[in-house]
Design a protein around this motif. Structure first.
Motif, PDB file in Angstrom:
ATOM      1  N   LEU A  63       9.340  12.766   6.589  1.00 17.38           N
ATOM      2  CA  LEU A  63       8.580  11.539   6.334  1.00 17.38           C
ATOM      3  C   LEU A  63       7.223  11.659   7.005  1.00 17.38           C
ATOM      4  O   LEU A  63       7.131  11.878   8.217  1.00 17.38           O
ATOM      5  N   ARG A  64       6.165  11.509   6.204  1.00 15.79           N
ATOM      6  CA  ARG A  64       4.798  11.571   6.723  1.00 15.79           C
ATOM      7  C   ARG A  64       4.075  10.263   6.432  1.00 15.79           C
ATOM      8  O   ARG A  64       4.331   9.607   5.420  1.00 15.79           O
ATOM      9  N   ALA A  65       3.156   9.902   7.313  1.00 15.62           N
ATOM     10  CA  ALA A  65       2.264   8.771   7.059  1.00 15.62           C
ATOM     11  C   ALA A  65       1.114   9.249   6.188  1.00 15.62           C
ATOM     12  O   ALA A  65       0.522  10.294   6.449  1.00 15.62           O
ATOM     13  N   ASP A  66       0.817   8.488   5.151  1.00 12.04           N
ATOM     14  CA  ASP A  66      -0.295   8.811   4.255  1.00 12.04           C
ATOM     15  C   ASP A  66      -1.519   8.040   4.743  1.00 12.04           C
ATOM     16  O   ASP A  66      -1.715   6.872   4.399  1.00 12.04           O
ATOM     17  N   THR A  67      -2.347   8.698   5.541  1.00 12.46           N
ATOM     18  CA  THR A  67      -3.469   8.004   6.172  1.00 12.46           C
ATOM     19  C   THR A  67      -4.553   7.611   5.165  1.00 12.46           C
ATOM     20  O   THR A  67      -5.391   6.755   5.471  1.00 12.46           O
ATOM     21  N   ASP A  68      -4.537   8.197   3.972  1.00  8.71           N
ATOM     22  CA  ASP A  68      -5.489   7.766   2.940  1.00  8.71           C
ATOM     23  C   ASP A  68      -5.193   6.343   2.473  1.00  8.71           C
ATOM     24  O   ASP A  68      -6.065   5.698   1.878  1.00  8.71           O
ATOM     25  N   SER A 127       0.814  -1.222   0.000  1.00 10.66           N
ATOM     26  CA  SER A 127       0.000   0.000   0.000  1.00 10.66           C
ATOM     27  C   SER A 127       0.845   1.269   0.000  1.00 10.66           C
ATOM     28  O   SER A 127       0.338   2.346  -0.326  1.00 10.66           O
ATOM     29  N   GLN A 128       2.120   1.159   0.396  1.00  5.16           N
ATOM     30  CA  GLN A 128       3.062   2.290   0.355  1.00  5.16           C
ATOM     31  C   GLN A 128       2.475   3.528   1.047  1.00  5.16           C
ATOM     32  O   GLN A 128       2.338   4.598   0.435  1.00  5.16           O
ATOM     33  N   PRO A 129       2.159   3.420   2.342  1.00  5.62           N
ATOM     34  CA  PRO A 129       1.432   4.486   3.038  1.00  5.62           C
ATOM     35  C   PRO A 129       2.333   5.599   3.570  1.00  5.62           C
ATOM     36  O   PRO A 129       2.389   5.855   4.772  1.00  5.62           O
TER      37      PRO A 129
END
Length: 326
Positions: free
Chosen positions: A39-44, A25-27
């Motif tokens: 670096l951020r988490a992609d919550t979508d 998913s490469q979040p």
């Protein structure tokens, strides 16, 4: 900024994106801010059915963070990491500043080369044992990153983990929310998507191992999968648990870094890992594993280690897809 140029930093981001993630998913997303990588988490991209708390998401981001650190060191610079630097911005996983230049160790070069080579395995292994000295090395590398890797020596404990994995898989297969997530990330043959699980990343008819660990059904009865014959892929491999002493967001990120350290060192010796997160996606099953097999530590990953028949191809999103404005 040491010797790192803008091109160097973009290459670091490209390397970071080769980290493993559930369903590929490469979040994550990245940004460059002068001498820092953000670096951020992609919550979508979080798996809302399987991962409502975001534990697996942060494990994935932790693995990406280890890649960032490794790729920066490979340029001759030193990564200076601030993990979870802003409590008011929970999606901000880390800021990594480029520190002073220095010599590049041979181990760092080796790990950097393995980043795009490492592959997730989704079948049995050939009957070639993983050397005990390599397992000892992997245990030490996980410990260096603040986690514990425990090869499961008990045949009974392996059977328990296999049975729980199969039970969790069967329950998820009957749940519409889980099924929709599988549909989202399982790619059909010929797909041009740069994320998700390609149809040739798993065998069309996987050989059963004993004990048998259930695999995700990305084909969903469509007959997808690699048609290559895998008569040798009959071994379960070494079953191992990755655990941490705590179970906070910081622990999850730390576990992800330890996981990637293990995977890259294993890859350098031709060893792949197959992941089995199904049982850890049910709180009561995860608690059971902790109390009966890991106490007092928290299980973060169940995996099998071994030698594959061959490596599958990998797909990742491109740099413009993951690199945002600071």
């Amino acid at each position: 900024m040491g010797r790192c140029t803008r091109d160097d930093l973009e290459a670091v981001v490209e390397a970071a994106a080769w980290a493993p993630s559930v369903h590929n998913s490469q979040p994550w997303s990245f940004a460059l801010d002068e001498d820092e990588i953000i670096l951020r988490a992609d919550t979508d991209r979080r798996l809302r059915a399987a991962d409502p708390e975001g534990r697996e998401l942060l494990l994935s981001c932790g693995a990406a963070l280890f890649n960032v650190r490794t790729a920066i060191r490979a340029t001759g610079c030193e990564p200076l990491v601030r993990m979870l630097p802003d409590p008011d911005r929970p999606a901000l996983v880390a800021r990594v500043r480029i520190g002073p230049a220095g010599a590049v160790e041979e181990e760092t070069k080796m790990l950097r080369e393995e980043i795009p080579r490492r592959r997730t395995h989704r079948a049995g292994f050939i009957p070639r044992p993983v050397p005990p000295r390599l397992l000892d090395l992997l245990v030490k590398e996980a410990e260096r990153e603040g986690a514990r890797l425990t090869p499961v020596r008990s045949v009974g404990a392996v059977r328990v983990l296999a049975a729980l994995t199969s039970a969790a898989q069967d329950v998820q297969a009957q749940d519409r929310s889980f099924s929709l997530e599988m549909i989202r990330w399982g790619r059909p043959p010929g797909s041009r998507h740069r994320d998700g699980v390609p149809a040739d990343a798993y065998p069309q008819q996987a050989r059963r191992t004993y004990p048998h660990f259930a695999q995700r059904d990305y084909a969903r009865g469509q007959g997808w999968g690699d048609r290559g014959d895998q008569p040798m892929a009959t071994q379960t491999g070494v079953v191992a648990l990755l655990t941490t002493g705590g179970d906070t967001r910081a622990d999850w990120i730390q576990a992800g870094q330890a996981l990637q350290a293990v995977l890259l060192h294993a890859s350098a010796y031709g060893v792949c890992a197959a992941f089995h997160t199904q049982l850890l996606e049910f709180r009561h099953l995860r608690d059971f594993v902790r109390e009966e097999l890991c106490s007092p530590e928290f299980p973060q990953m169940v995996m099998r280690l071994g030698y594959p028949v061959r490596h599958t191809r990998g797909v990742r999103r491109t740099l413009p897809d993951v690199l945002e404005q600071a």
